[in-house]
Design a protein around this motif. Structure first.
Motif, PDB file in Angstrom:
ATOM      1  N   SER A 275       1.892   2.553  -8.404  1.00 45.20           N
ATOM      2  CA  SER A 275       0.543   2.368  -7.882  1.00 45.20           C
ATOM      3  C   SER A 275       0.593   2.094  -6.383  1.00 45.20           C
ATOM      4  O   SER A 275       1.641   1.729  -5.834  1.00 45.20           O
ATOM      5  N   GLN A 276      -0.544   2.238  -5.730  1.00 47.91           N
ATOM      6  CA  GLN A 276      -0.607   2.020  -4.295  1.00 47.91           C
ATOM      7  C   GLN A 276      -0.300   0.573  -3.933  1.00 47.91           C
ATOM      8  O   GLN A 276       0.338   0.294  -2.912  1.00 47.91           O
ATOM      9  N   GLU A 280       2.594  -0.587  -1.352  1.00 41.91           N
ATOM     10  CA  GLU A 280       2.265  -1.415  -0.192  1.00 41.91           C
ATOM     11  C   GLU A 280       3.143  -2.670  -0.145  1.00 41.91           C
ATOM     12  O   GLU A 280       3.542  -3.120   0.923  1.00 41.91           O
TER      13      GLU A 280
END
Length: 303
Positions: A275-276, A280
């Protein structure tokens, strides 16, 4: 995602355009090159830009523009590999590391044909020949994979880890495919940067990293990522534990943080499925900072 007008009004806005001028790029390259290159009398910066211009026009798609960061990666490799390599060897292998080794990645080239990379390699070799810098020793990759403290294939070596080195019994470096892949990986390991391996299923990416880790005495932690992976799955979290005074919460390291502390290699499998938010959280580990901050512990760990 655009910031709201109300928020933007609280800032002094400055637009930073990309600079593509040849003069600016040459100045940046020359500033960062080691003295040995500057004193050689060869216009390395001009040669780098000639090659990147050709690659940009003839090889790369519009979605893969050459940036100053790519050029600085090339420069960093050149600086890091001399005097182990000659100046022309460092230049040639830097071109491979920065551009040629990545050809074939999805959406990178204007054509998916098998000859795209061969044409690019041929161009670089012809270019160096025309400049009088090509020698037979430039692309020397004979087998030489063992020494007391280093492991590698000439001329690229990495320092052996603290664990016992396991001979490559189940992985053959005599075959051209595995040998070339190992050679590219060892070349990439000359820089203190993470490496992204791409390729179809079953081509041996994970097997290659596992074999090299064992042969060089490094521990390897493999983490399979998916859309369900959370940041706490990587770095850890507070978990309930039984104590003398009953149930309490205590911090438990995740596999990524545990490997980071012990100095093991970390293999993030199926990174494109993460997932983003997970990507990150890994950003500080992968960029120039090379660190991760755990707010629950109020501590920063270096990669």
């Amino acid at each position: 995602k655009e910031l709201s007008l109300a928020l933007r009004n609280r800032f002094v806005e400055i637009w930073c355009p990309a600079f593509t001028g040849r003069e600016s790029c040459e100045a940046i390259i020359n500033h960062n090159l080691r003295a040995e290159f500057k004193e050689s009398g060869v216009k390395w910066s001009s040669m780098m830009l000639d090659i990147t211009d050709w690659i940009q026009v003839n090889v790369l798609s519009n979605s893969c523009a050459v940036s100053i960061r790519d050029l600085l990666t090339w420069v960093t490799f050149m600086n890091a590999t001399i005097p182990a390599l000659s100046l022309s060897q460092a230049f040639y292998h830097g071109a491979h590391l920065t551009f040629l080794d990545g050809l074939g990645c999805s959406g990178c080239t204007v054509s998916d044909g098998p000859n795209v990379k061969d044409e690019a390699v041929k161009y670089v070799e012809q270019f160096l020949t025309q400049m009088g810098l090509w020698t037979a020793a430039v692309n020397n990759n004979k087998m030489d994979i063992c020494s007391d403290s280093y492991f590698g294939i000439t001329p690229f070596y990495i320092q052996k880890g603290p664990r016992e080195c396991t001979p490559l019994l189940s992985y053959s470096l005599d075959a051209k495919g595995p040998h070339d892949n190992a050679y590219r990986l060892l070349r990439g390991l000359q820089l203190q940067k993470p490496i992204l391996l791409e390729g179809g299923p079953g081509v041996g990416k994970t097997t290659l990293v596992t074999a090299l880790a064992k042969a060089s005495g490094h521990g390897l932690v493999r983490i399979n990522l998916s859309e369900h992976t959370d940041t706490s799955d990587l770095f850890g979290s507070d978990l309930p534990v039984e104590g003398i005074k009953g149930l309490k919460f205590a911090w438990k390291d995740g596999p990524f943080l545990k490997a980071l502390k012990s100095g093991d290699w970390i293999l993030l499998d199926e990174m494109n499925l993460a997932s983003q938010s997970v990507l990150e959280s890994l950003n500080a580990c992968l960029d120039h900072r090379g660190e991760v901050f755990i707010p629950e512990l109020d501590m920063t760990f270096k990669v």
